[in-house]
Design a protein around this motif. Structure first.
Motif, PDB file in Angstrom:
ATOM      1  N   LYS A 124     -37.964  22.774  25.998  1.00 33.93           N
ATOM      2  CA  LYS A 124     -37.520  22.490  24.632  1.00 33.93           C
ATOM      3  C   LYS A 124     -36.758  21.173  24.570  1.00 33.93           C
ATOM      4  O   LYS A 124     -36.903  20.404  23.606  1.00 33.93           O
ATOM      5  CB  LYS A 124     -36.646  23.636  24.120  1.00 33.93           C
TER       6      LYS A 124
ATOM      7  N   GLU B 297     -39.239  18.362  24.595  1.00 35.31           N
ATOM      8  CA  GLU B 297     -39.944  18.228  23.320  1.00 35.31           C
ATOM      9  C   GLU B 297     -39.057  17.581  22.252  1.00 35.31           C
ATOM     10  O   GLU B 297     -39.521  16.715  21.498  1.00 35.31           O
ATOM     11  CB  GLU B 297     -40.422  19.606  22.849  1.00 35.31           C
ATOM     12  N   GLU B 298     -37.786  18.008  22.192  1.00 36.86           N
ATOM     13  CA  GLU B 298     -36.889  17.416  21.205  1.00 36.86           C
ATOM     14  C   GLU B 298     -36.612  15.949  21.529  1.00 36.86           C
ATOM     15  O   GLU B 298     -36.527  15.108  20.627  1.00 36.86           O
ATOM     16  CB  GLU B 298     -35.573  18.213  21.156  1.00 36.86           C
ATOM     17  N   SER B 299     -36.459  15.633  22.809  1.00 37.00           N
ATOM     18  CA  SER B 299     -36.234  14.238  23.188  1.00 37.00           C
ATOM     19  C   SER B 299     -37.437  13.382  22.832  1.00 37.00           C
ATOM     20  O   SER B 299     -37.296  12.240  22.364  1.00 37.00           O
ATOM     21  CB  SER B 299     -35.941  14.146  24.689  1.00 37.00           C
TER      22      SER B 299
ATOM     23  N   ARG C 197     -39.559  14.015  20.416  1.00 37.35           N
ATOM     24  CA  ARG C 197     -39.637  13.919  18.956  1.00 37.35           C
ATOM     25  C   ARG C 197     -38.641  12.901  18.406  1.00 37.35           C
ATOM     26  O   ARG C 197     -38.958  12.150  17.471  1.00 37.35           O
ATOM     27  CB  ARG C 197     -39.372  15.297  18.337  1.00 37.35           C
ATOM     28  N   LEU C 198     -37.442  12.871  18.970  1.00 37.24           N
ATOM     29  CA  LEU C 198     -36.389  11.986  18.461  1.00 37.24           C
ATOM     30  C   LEU C 198     -36.271  10.689  19.254  1.00 37.24           C
ATOM     31  O   LEU C 198     -35.312   9.944  19.041  1.00 37.24           O
ATOM     32  CB  LEU C 198     -35.045  12.736  18.481  1.00 37.24           C
TER      33      LEU C 198
ATOM     34  N   THR D  97     -34.434  12.756  30.064  1.00 39.20           N
ATOM     35  CA  THR D  97     -34.295  14.200  30.190  1.00 39.20           C
ATOM     36  C   THR D  97     -34.571  14.550  31.647  1.00 39.20           C
ATOM     37  O   THR D  97     -35.666  14.271  32.146  1.00 39.20           O
ATOM     38  CB  THR D  97     -35.285  14.954  29.276  1.00 39.20           C
TER      39      THR D  97
ATOM     40  N   ILE E 185     -28.992  23.197  22.452  1.00 41.74           N
ATOM     41  CA  ILE E 185     -30.124  22.420  21.927  1.00 41.74           C
ATOM     42  C   ILE E 185     -30.002  22.237  20.423  1.00 41.74           C
ATOM     43  O   ILE E 185     -30.219  21.135  19.886  1.00 41.74           O
ATOM     44  CB  ILE E 185     -31.454  23.107  22.294  1.00 41.74           C
ATOM     45  N   GLU E 186     -29.632  23.297  19.704  1.00 42.11           N
ATOM     46  CA  GLU E 186     -29.461  23.174  18.252  1.00 42.11           C
ATOM     47  C   GLU E 186     -28.286  22.272  17.917  1.00 42.11           C
ATOM     48  O   GLU E 186     -28.328  21.521  16.937  1.00 42.11           O
ATOM     49  CB  GLU E 186     -29.255  24.567  17.660  1.00 42.11           C
TER      50      GLU E 186
ATOM     51  N   PHE F  85     -29.593  18.485  19.118  1.00 43.24           N
ATOM     52  CA  PHE F  85     -30.755  17.900  18.443  1.00 43.24           C
ATOM     53  C   PHE F  85     -30.898  18.333  16.981  1.00 43.24           C
ATOM     54  O   PHE F  85     -31.681  17.725  16.247  1.00 43.24           O
ATOM     55  CB  PHE F  85     -32.043  18.277  19.174  1.00 43.24           C
ATOM     56  N   GLY F  86     -30.167  19.343  16.564  1.00 40.63           N
ATOM     57  CA  GLY F  86     -30.390  19.895  15.233  1.00 40.63           C
ATOM     58  C   GLY F  86     -30.115  18.925  14.127  1.00 40.63           C
ATOM     59  O   GLY F  86     -30.919  18.760  13.200  1.00 40.63           O
TER      60      GLY F  86
ATOM     61  N   SER G  30     -29.641  15.622  14.475  1.00 37.81           N
ATOM     62  CA  SER G  30     -29.898  14.249  14.891  1.00 37.81           C
ATOM     63  C   SER G  30     -30.888  13.593  13.947  1.00 37.81           C
ATOM     64  O   SER G  30     -31.856  14.207  13.518  1.00 37.81           O
ATOM     65  CB  SER G  30     -30.420  14.206  16.317  1.00 37.81           C
TER      66      SER G  30
END
Length: 340
Positions: free
Chosen positions: A289, A292-294, A296-297, A302, A328-329, A332-333, A335
């Protein structure tokens, strides 16, 4: 004849010679049938003595004047009949009195009962209202209590999961996970581990290896070779005796980023091979996760170190450790970092 010597009829008060009333033969020596003069209080009634026995000697005659004028048909009532009449009259009067009294008492009791019922209904409605209020307050308290208990339980469960994850990660700190290495039938995992270490330039004997095995389930590959479907190889897990040996292999793998399976698995075509430290099930999910967030943003870094997951946006910021889903939330939530 002079008026003094003329006889007067007792019935019609006329002179006897001019009277039309029938004559009555009354013996002078017997007074049992003496006709009495009408009373001033009841001019229409006369009472005569009946020629009966000693117990039936009282009679009442109604309208003696009319009777005297119309032939004198007398109606006699005996003492026994009078008693029955009085008894019946008294019974009727008592019945009427009882009915009236009972009716009044019943109406009064009914009204009192209705008033008491109204009071009872009002009290019952008030009690129901208070009971509903108490039930609502109890439901609110139970809801708050359940929410507090759920929150406490959630915190306790999260802490337990974190501790279990840390303990599980500590148990596999000496492990390496090799992915992408082709899987062959009747292969020797320990021999494959020795060949990989030799290709990385690290001296590794069989005494440095505790165990080596394939883990996971076989999954069909996304590509085909000719007319056959190639099974995607399972990961090769190597457990080493010392952690220093594991760290040395990881450093060599990071230097050799283009490592492939040539010289190790000769039966299949060369494929890209990746060597990483082994992660627990929860850490593996968190690492996926975080990547994936890294991506996306557009975060640059990582990585994992000793079972710990870290992320960093760029060189100007410090590393952030990811321990659970809440991290994680939190990281990245909110951001809003966009592509550069």
């Amino acid at each position: 004849m002079s008026s003094k010597n003329q006889r007067v009829c007792v019935g019609c008060k006329n002179v006897k010679a001019k009277c039309d009333c029938p004559t009555t033969n009354i013996a002078k020596s017997d007074n049992t049938n003496i006709l009495l003069r009408p009373s001033a209080l009841s001019p229409s009634d006369s009472v005569i003595l009946s020629p009966g026995g000693p117990d039936d000697n009282i009679t009442i005659r109604k309208n003696t004047t009319a009777c005297a004028h119309h032939g004198g048909n007398l109606e006699y009532v005996t003492e026994r009949s009078l008693r029955d009449i009085l008894k019946n009259e008294m019974a009727e009067m008592l019945k009427v009195f009882v009915q009236q009294h009972v009716t009044e008492q019943f109406v009064t009791a009914t009204n009192n009962m209705c008033r008491e019922m109204e009071k009872l209904t009002s009290a019952l409605e008030s009690f129901n209202g208070r009971l509903n209020n108490v039930e609502e307050r109890m439901a609110l308290v139970e809801k708050r209590l359940d929410t507090a208990i759920d929150r406490e339980d959630s915190v306790v469960i999260a802490n337990l999961q974190t501790k279990i994850n840390q303990y599980e990660q500590e148990c596999i700190l000496n492990d390496l996970e090799v992915t992408g290495l082709p899987e062959e039938t009747n292969e020797s995992p320990i021999h494959l581990a020795s060949l990989l270490a030799k290709k990385l330039g690290v001296s590794l004997s069989e005494h440095d290896i505790v165990s080596a095995e394939r883990v996971g389930r076989k999954i069909l590959a996304e590509r085909k070779e000719g007319d056959t479907t190639v099974a995607r190889p399972r990961a090769l897990v190597i457990r080493l005796v010392r952690r220093g040996t594991r760290d040395e292999l990881l450093r060599a793998a990071r230097v050799r980023r283009g490592l492939d399976s040539s010289g190790v698995a000769t039966a299949a075509a060369p494929r890209r091979v990746y060597i990483n430290e082994r992660l627990s099930r929860l850490n593996k999910q968190l690492f996926y996760k975080a990547r994936e967030e890294s991506r996306r943003l557009m975060w640059k870094f990582t990585w994992t170190k000793n079972g710990n997951i870290f992320v960093r946006r760029d060189f100007t910021q410090t590393a952030i450790r990811i321990r659970n889903q809440e991290d994680i939330e939190r990281v990245f939530g909110n951001s809003t970092v966009g592509p550069k």
